[in-house]
Write an enzyme that holds these catalytic residues in place. Structure first.
Site, short mmCIF file in Angstrom:
data_model
loop_
_atom_site.label_atom_id
_atom_site.label_comp_id
_atom_site.label_asym_id
_atom_site.label_seq_id
_atom_site.Cartn_x
_atom_site.Cartn_y
_atom_site.Cartn_z
N GLU A 187 0.83 -1.29 0.00
CA GLU A 187 0.02 0.08 0.04
C GLU A 187 0.81 1.35 -0.07
O GLU A 187 0.55 2.00 -0.61
CB GLU A 187 -0.97 -0.10 1.33
CG GLU A 187 -2.03 -1.17 1.22
CD GLU A 187 -3.00 -0.84 0.27
OE1 GLU A 187 -3.14 0.02 -0.78
OE2 GLU A 187 -3.81 -1.74 0.08
N ASP A 332 -4.43 -9.98 -8.31
CA ASP A 332 -4.71 -8.95 -9.53
C ASP A 332 -3.64 -8.15 -10.10
O ASP A 332 -3.19 -8.55 -11.15
CB ASP A 332 -5.89 -7.96 -8.99
CG ASP A 332 -5.78 -7.26 -7.58
OD1 ASP A 332 -4.59 -7.59 -6.90
OD2 ASP A 332 -6.45 -6.52 -7.21
N GLU A 436 -18.44 -6.02 -3.11
CA GLU A 436 -17.22 -6.56 -2.91
C GLU A 436 -17.00 -7.79 -3.62
O GLU A 436 -16.10 -8.19 -4.26
CB GLU A 436 -16.60 -6.51 -1.57
CG GLU A 436 -15.12 -6.70 -1.17
CD GLU A 436 -14.19 -5.64 -1.59
OE1 GLU A 436 -14.59 -4.67 -2.47
OE2 GLU A 436 -13.05 -5.82 -1.63
N GLU A 455 -12.06 0.08 -10.35
CA GLU A 455 -11.68 -0.82 -11.17
C GLU A 455 -12.53 -0.82 -12.61
O GLU A 455 -12.16 -1.09 -13.54
CB GLU A 455 -11.74 -2.39 -10.54
CG GLU A 455 -10.43 -2.56 -9.82
CD GLU A 455 -10.45 -1.74 -8.64
OE1 GLU A 455 -11.44 -1.40 -8.18
OE2 GLU A 455 -9.31 -1.93 -7.77
#
Ligand code: DMJ
Length: 614
Positions: A187, A332, A436, A455
């Protein structure tokens, strides 16, 4: 194996054939574009959303087609069955900018210098010191003005030079990474390091395509800050038997003594873009070396049978703790960065890893009919399987996976991207957001929150750039309207706690400004330098723009993994998958497809049915 070139060749052929089929289907009775995608007209007396109101908030009198009149704009859009009125597009661009400005200004007013804005109570939020186990917060919030840093290049992309300059100076003057904060390496890398590098690249760009984004007396301060942060993250790469990094570090003291030895694949294996850029800007191979070693270590642990990776691994033993292989959470950006590292740095081994991974994904994760836009069977869907057996593990897909069509656009698999995107758009239409997790078997959400993720709009933007099909502008408008309707609160935009009830959580994640608003704006901003020919930009996984630049291709040091490089280069066939940026893909969909639905109406309806929309 030459399958890629075969697929690309067939793709081009198919596009030509489909042009004709599309024409026939679109001219059929009752299948007009606007009938399948009716505009959500506001109720009588409703002036429409704020960005389409006349000055003073009053709707204009009927019959006057002024600049800001909702009904008139819609009339224009409805008359034209395929195109999108430029005036409406400009209004939506301004609306996307307004959305960003509302979130940003409120953050600056109520939250800065804290990390995030609590948009319901108009307060700031920092790390949860009272509860160190609150990873949802503490992994991301490092007490370093996260939202301001993450938003920097969005200011530039929107051409706001005065605010960009002000924000950069604030970052330089007020932010320090010498903090007793334990953050997730991933992150901190994608949100903070990536943004600092992106802003540094923008400031030092001799062409200044976004207007004057230079900073007076700039002395590479952001680059130095990026280095300082990265050095504080380096302990994560020490004392690990596999070379796969620890998931978290304390910015002052390094890896905590009680640290977890388990990490997710995406977290450990998607650091190469930022670390590689940093290394190449500094002429110091250390950062790229550790990030590349992590990718290679993970890659070496893939299943011999399926070629798939799991989602959680032990960094000391190399054992897979999570054997689920999918395209969403945990994996991902691992795939994304294999390709993007190749685009940026030009190392063929990255492309070859991506090609192999993509092949395994197609072989084991993809279900449904073979071609998106023809044939019989269920629409293509990418499911979660056991990495060793390829057996289905569950029946949900997550909202993170919605990035994948965008990645497919980059490799030229536009047709497949169209189908997967359509599936996610159908879910969005049903809930006005993406839950989600969505259970495709039960036709219901498994996990109900929506934290303003980007996304779907990211894929929408990239598909629009690749196809120029106005359908994607309609999708963007839909997304924008839902965000305004369901997530806007007193001081910003709030996470949806429950996509059905539309209840909210008091949190606005920093990626809302760095990604969601940016992609929406770019979708509607026809003239933006980001997608103008002559400029070559790539988006990091956090949506930060970096120029695809010769200086990132040349490393000043000897190759650190020469043997593997040689071996891999030999294996690469000249006609195998070519990585392309979005603009070079624009010609892939022929003109006759551009004003029709990207997906045949029968398939579109099939997806709507599968999602319980009709
Ligand atoms: C962002 O922080 C990045 O896009 C990351 O790769 C995963 N997704 C979140 C937003 O959803």
């Amino acid at each position: 194996m030459q399958w890629r070139s075969l697929v690309l060749g067939l793709l081009l052929l198919r596009l030509g054939l489909h042009g004709l089929l599309w024409l026939v289907s679109a001219l059929g009775p009752g299948l007009g574009f606007h009938q399948r995608f009716p505009f959500a007209l506001p109720p009588r007396g409703d002036p429409g959303p704020p960005w389409l109101r006349a000055a003073g908030g009053e709707p204009r009198a009927a019959g006057r087609c002024g600049r800001a009149h909702w009904g008139c704009l819609l009339q224009g859009a409805k008359r034209y069955s395929g195109a999108f009125p430029p005036q409406l597009r400009a209004q939506l661009r301004d609306a996307a900018r307004g959305m960003f400005v509302f979130g940003y200004d409120n953050y600056m007013r109520h939250a800065f210098p804290q990390d995030e804005l609590n948009p319901v109570h108009c307060r700031g939020r920092g790390p949860d010191r009272a509860d160190p186990s609150n990873l949802n917060i503490n992994d991301v919030l490092g007490n370093y003005s996260l939202t301001l840093i993450d938003a920097l290049d969005t200011l530039a992309v929107m051409g706001n030079s005065s605010e960009f300059q002000k924000a950069v100076k604030l970052v330089i003057d007020t932010v320090s990474f010498d903090k007793d904060s334990t953050v997730q390496v991933f992150e901190a890398t994608i949100r903070v390091l990536g943004s600092l590098l992106s802003a540094h690249i923008i400031i030092t760009d001799t062409k200044q395509p976004f207007g004057d984004m230079t900073i007076k007396d700039y002395d590479d301060e952001l680059l130095h800050m990026a280095r300082d942060l990265a050095v504080r993250l380096l302990p994560a790469f020490e004392n690990t038997k596999t070379g796969i990094p620890y998931p978290r570090v304390n910015l002052k003291t390094g890896v905590p003594p009680d640290s977890n030895n388990e990490t997710c694949t995406a977290g450990a294996g998607s650091l190469l873009v930022e670390f590689g850029i940093l290394s190449r800007l500094l002429g110091d191979s250390t950062f790229e070396w550790v990030a590349r070693r992590a990718v290679k270590a993970l890659w070496s642990l893939r299943s011999n049978d399926t070629g798939l990776l799991g989602n959680v691994v032990n960094i000391q033993t190399g054992h897979w703790v999570g054997k689920q292989s999918g395209l969403g959470a945990g994996l991902d950006s691992f795939y994304e960065y294999l390709l993007k590292s190749y685009i940026l740095f030009g190392k063929k081994e990255d492309l070859e890893m991506f090609n192999d991974a993509y092949r395994s994904i197609q072989n084991y994760l993809r279900r449904g009919r073979e071609a998106c836009n023809e044939g019989e069977g269920d629409p293509p869907l990418y499911v979660n399987v056991n990495m060793f057996s390829g057996q289905l593990m569950n029946t949900w897909i997550d909202s993170l996976q919605a990035f994948f069509p965008g990645l497919q656009v980059l490799i030229g698999d536009v047709e497949d991207a169209i189908c997967l995107h359509a599936f996610y758009y159908a879910i969005w239409k049903r809930y006005g957001a993406l839950p989600e997790r969505y259970n495709w078997q039960l036709q219901a959400p498994d996990v109900l929150f929506y934290p303003l993720r980007p996304e779907l709009v990211e894929s929408t933007y990239l598909l629009y750039q690749a196809t120029k099909n106005p359908f994607y502008l309609h999708v963007g408008m839909d997304i924008l309207q839902s965000l305004e309707k369901y997530t806007k609160v007193k001081c910003g935009y709030a996470t949806l706690h429950h996509v059905i009830e539309k209840s909210k959580e008091d949190r606005m994640e920093s990626f809302f400004l760095s990604e969601t608003c940016k992609y929406l704006y770019l979708l509607f901003d026809e003239e933006n330098p980001v997608h103008k020919s002559g400029n070559k930009y790539m988006f990091t996984t956090e949506g930060h723009i970096v120029s695809v630049d010769k200086r990132f291709r040349d490393s000043l040091w000897q190759d650190t993994f020469p043997e593997e490089e040689e071996r891999n280069t030999e294996k690469l066939k000249p006609n195998e998958l070519k990585a392309m940026n979005s603009s070079s893909n624009c010609n892939r969909v022929p003109d006759e497809r551009r004003y029709l639905l990207p997906l045949k109406s029968i398939y579109m309806r099939q997806i709507d049915q599968m999602v319980g929309l009709i």
